[in-house]
Design a protein around this motif. Structure first.
Motif, PDB file in Angstrom:
ATOM      1  N   PRO B   9     -23.800   7.475   7.608  1.00  8.29           N
ATOM      2  CA  PRO B   9     -23.861   6.357   8.551  1.00  8.29           C
ATOM      3  C   PRO B   9     -22.761   5.345   8.225  1.00  8.29           C
ATOM      4  O   PRO B   9     -22.406   5.178   7.064  1.00  8.29           O
ATOM      5  CB  PRO B   9     -25.243   5.748   8.307  1.00  8.29           C
ATOM      6  CG  PRO B   9     -25.657   6.208   6.959  1.00  8.29           C
ATOM      7  CD  PRO B   9     -24.865   7.437   6.604  1.00  8.29           C
ATOM      8  N   GLU B  11     -21.783   1.351   8.832  1.00  9.77           N
ATOM      9  CA  GLU B  11     -22.254   0.042   9.311  1.00  9.77           C
ATOM     10  C   GLU B  11     -21.182  -0.634  10.160  1.00  9.77           C
ATOM     11  O   GLU B  11     -20.004  -0.599   9.811  1.00  9.77           O
ATOM     12  CB  GLU B  11     -22.525  -0.867   8.120  1.00  9.77           C
ATOM     13  CG  GLU B  11     -23.735  -0.500   7.297  1.00  9.77           C
ATOM     14  CD  GLU B  11     -25.006  -1.106   7.866  1.00  9.77           C
ATOM     15  OE1 GLU B  11     -24.935  -2.250   8.363  1.00  9.77           O
ATOM     16  OE2 GLU B  11     -26.043  -0.421   7.813  1.00  9.77           O
ATOM     17  N   GLY B  12     -21.577  -1.268  11.229  1.00  4.97           N
ATOM     18  CA  GLY B  12     -20.613  -2.000  12.033  1.00  4.97           C
ATOM     19  C   GLY B  12     -20.334  -3.385  11.460  1.00  4.97           C
ATOM     20  O   GLY B  12     -21.098  -3.904  10.668  1.00  4.97           O
ATOM     21  N   ASP B  14     -18.906  -4.890   9.130  1.00  2.81           N
ATOM     22  CA  ASP B  14     -18.630  -5.274   7.751  1.00  2.81           C
ATOM     23  C   ASP B  14     -17.375  -4.593   7.205  1.00  2.81           C
ATOM     24  O   ASP B  14     -17.434  -3.547   6.575  1.00  2.81           O
ATOM     25  CB  ASP B  14     -19.836  -4.934   6.875  1.00  2.81           C
ATOM     26  CG  ASP B  14     -19.692  -5.539   5.495  1.00  2.81           C
ATOM     27  OD1 ASP B  14     -18.638  -6.165   5.231  1.00  2.81           O
ATOM     28  OD2 ASP B  14     -20.625  -5.400   4.693  1.00  2.81           O
ATOM     29  N   GLU B  17     -17.189  -3.969   3.257  1.00  2.00           N
ATOM     30  CA  GLU B  17     -17.890  -2.811   2.690  1.00  2.00           C
ATOM     31  C   GLU B  17     -17.326  -1.482   3.191  1.00  2.00           C
ATOM     32  O   GLU B  17     -17.701  -0.423   2.687  1.00  2.00           O
ATOM     33  CB  GLU B  17     -19.389  -2.885   3.022  1.00  2.00           C
ATOM     34  CG  GLU B  17     -20.158  -3.872   2.159  1.00  2.00           C
ATOM     35  CD  GLU B  17     -20.051  -3.556   0.666  1.00  2.00           C
ATOM     36  OE1 GLU B  17     -20.085  -2.374   0.301  1.00  2.00           O
ATOM     37  OE2 GLU B  17     -19.909  -4.509  -0.108  1.00  2.00           O
ATOM     38  N   GLU B  50     -13.374   5.645   9.809  1.00  2.02           N
ATOM     39  CA  GLU B  50     -14.443   4.726   9.406  1.00  2.02           C
ATOM     40  C   GLU B  50     -14.066   3.290   9.763  1.00  2.02           C
ATOM     41  O   GLU B  50     -14.856   2.546  10.357  1.00  2.02           O
ATOM     42  CB  GLU B  50     -14.666   4.882   7.891  1.00  2.02           C
ATOM     43  CG  GLU B  50     -15.955   4.250   7.407  1.00  2.02           C
ATOM     44  CD  GLU B  50     -16.117   4.345   5.888  1.00  2.02           C
ATOM     45  OE1 GLU B  50     -15.426   5.143   5.223  1.00  2.02           O
ATOM     46  OE2 GLU B  50     -16.955   3.581   5.364  1.00  2.02           O
ATOM     47  N   VAL B  54     -15.781   0.582  12.435  1.00  4.15           N
ATOM     48  CA  VAL B  54     -16.203  -0.762  12.022  1.00  4.15           C
ATOM     49  C   VAL B  54     -15.527  -1.831  12.879  1.00  4.15           C
ATOM     50  O   VAL B  54     -16.188  -2.725  13.411  1.00  4.15           O
ATOM     51  CB  VAL B  54     -15.905  -1.015  10.521  1.00  4.15           C
ATOM     52  CG1 VAL B  54     -16.238  -2.446  10.143  1.00  4.15           C
ATOM     53  CG2 VAL B  54     -16.688  -0.043   9.654  1.00  4.15           C
ATOM     54  N   ASP B  58     -18.469  -1.320  16.330  1.00  6.17           N
ATOM     55  CA  ASP B  58     -19.735  -1.738  15.730  1.00  6.17           C
ATOM     56  C   ASP B  58     -20.470  -0.592  15.010  1.00  6.17           C
ATOM     57  O   ASP B  58     -21.697  -0.482  15.072  1.00  6.17           O
ATOM     58  CB  ASP B  58     -20.653  -2.365  16.792  1.00  6.17           C
ATOM     59  CG  ASP B  58     -21.698  -3.267  16.149  1.00  6.17           C
ATOM     60  OD1 ASP B  58     -21.399  -3.833  15.077  1.00  6.17           O
ATOM     61  OD2 ASP B  58     -22.814  -3.369  16.681  1.00  6.17           O
ATOM     62  N   GLY B  59     -19.704   0.224  14.325  1.00  6.10           N
ATOM     63  CA  GLY B  59     -20.300   1.265  13.503  1.00  6.10           C
ATOM     64  C   GLY B  59     -20.570   2.551  14.235  1.00  6.10           C
ATOM     65  O   GLY B  59     -20.251   2.694  15.412  1.00  6.10           O
ATOM     66  N   GLN B  61     -21.448   7.026  13.161  1.00  3.57           N
ATOM     67  CA  GLN B  61     -21.844   8.039  12.185  1.00  3.57           C
ATOM     68  C   GLN B  61     -20.719   9.042  11.998  1.00  3.57           C
ATOM     69  O   GLN B  61     -20.060   9.425  12.953  1.00  3.57           O
ATOM     70  CB  GLN B  61     -23.091   8.753  12.696  1.00  3.57           C
ATOM     71  CG  GLN B  61     -23.589   9.836  11.776  1.00  3.57           C
ATOM     72  CD  GLN B  61     -25.030  10.190  12.072  1.00  3.57           C
ATOM     73  OE1 GLN B  61     -25.920   9.360  11.943  1.00  3.57           O
ATOM     74  NE2 GLN B  61     -25.251  11.423  12.490  1.00  3.57           N
ATOM     75  N   ASP B  77     -19.309   7.254  17.733  1.00  4.72           N
ATOM     76  CA  ASP B  77     -19.824   5.898  17.923  1.00  4.72           C
ATOM     77  C   ASP B  77     -20.260   5.677  19.363  1.00  4.72           C
ATOM     78  O   ASP B  77     -19.896   6.447  20.256  1.00  4.72           O
ATOM     79  CB  ASP B  77     -18.784   4.846  17.485  1.00  4.72           C
ATOM     80  CG  ASP B  77     -17.568   4.790  18.405  1.00  4.72           C
ATOM     81  OD1 ASP B  77     -17.723   4.517  19.616  1.00  4.72           O
ATOM     82  OD2 ASP B  77     -16.432   4.997  17.906  1.00  4.72           O
TER      83      ASP B  77
END
Ligand SMILES: Nc1ncnc2c1ncn2[C@@H]1O[C@H](COP(=O)(O)OP(=O)(O)O)[C@@H](O)[C@H]1O
Ligand SMILES: [Mg+2]
Lengths: 109, 141
Positions: B9, B11-12, B14, B17, B50, B54, B58-59, B61, B77
């Motif tokens: 997964p 995350e969107g 960030d 990270e 990736e 992001v 907004d994230g 998989q 996405d």
């Protein structure tokens, strides 16, 4: 030349060093992260003034031998911890990117 | 080698990270004993994908499949989609905002890098629905 030999030759600051015996085979200078991933080679020393955490990820993915923060730039605390955690060699120099690259290029030649 | 399927997964939002999924995939590919240059190509493609999920979507998989012949990375996405894929593929084209640029992203080189380091790149996108970017990296036998 190994990363340790580079550190000794140019009195580099050591922020994080997990693989001092890694061979340095070339170099790349740049601050745009995708540009670095597109152009840097595996085994390069990477000179940059970027100090955020993403530098550790880029160094890891691009498989550079070490990162050298130039111009006296200090790593953000998150970059430092990420570099330690992921085993990225993170070094520094007060010299400008231009001066540092010149000296390092001469060492490799 | 059996086909190995990995799901990560992303995350969107960030950007700080971002890179976790790519780091994990890289470690797994290393454990599988794949050649170093193949791991490097896959890692760069995955990281660019990736970051795009992001920054732009907004994230989402990432699904990674490894078999004897190739690594397939699918980045899925449900973001805004890409209105003009040909333009998006051009070096230097970017719609990234100031926050991403301050961190060193937004050079408009992500998709071109994925093309450069993969043997095949497919972009399946619908405006308002989402984007799936698939890259294939062949493993030399
Ligand atoms: N997953 C995505 N969802 C929506 N738009 C995207 C996606 N990936 C890329 N794009 C669009 O394509 C452009 C070019 O992408 P890229 O080459 O990675 O450059 P950058 O990310 O630096 O802008 C982006 O600026 C964005 O407009
Ligand atoms: Mg991008």
């Amino acid at each position: 030349m190994t990363v340790q030999q580079l550190i000794d030759a140019l009195s580099l600051t050591v922020f994080s060093l997990s693989d001092p015996q890694r061979q340095v085979t070339g170099g790349y200078a740049g601050d745009l992260l995708s540009w670095v991933m597109g152009r840097a080679q595996s085994g390069d020393m990477w000179l940059t003034i970027m100090s955020n955490q993403n530098v550790a990820a880029v160094a890891l993915m691009a498989d550079v031998a070490c990162v050298i923060l130039t111009e006296g730039v200090q790593p953000d605390p998150t970059l430092l911890s990420r570099a330690q955690e992921k085993g990225v060699n993170l070094l520094g120099t007060p010299e400008s990117t231009f001066t540092a690259a010149g000296r390092m290029g001469a060492l490799l030649a | 080698m059996e086909t190995i399927k990995l799901i990560y997964p992303v995350e969107g939002g960030d950007l700080i990270e971002a890179g976790e999924a790519s780091s994990k995939m890289k470690l797994t590919l290393k454990k599988l004993g794949l050649p170093q240059d193949i791991i490097r190509k896959a890692s760069i493609c995955m990281y660019e994908g990736e970051i795009n999920m992001v920054i732009h979507a907004d994230g989402g998989q990432a699904e990674v499949e490894v078999d004897m012949n190739q690594i397939t990375i699918r980045m899925i996405d449900s973001g805004p989609g890409i209105p003009d894929v040909e333009k998006a593929m051009q070096e230097g084209f970017s719609t990234a905002g100031p926050t991403a640029r301050e961190l060193g992203f937004g050079a408009g080189m992500g998709l071109p890098n994925m093309k450069r380091y993969s043997d095949d790149l497919t972009i399946d996108t619908t405006v308002g629905k989402g984007t799936t970017v698939t890259v294939i990296i062949k493993i030399p036998q």
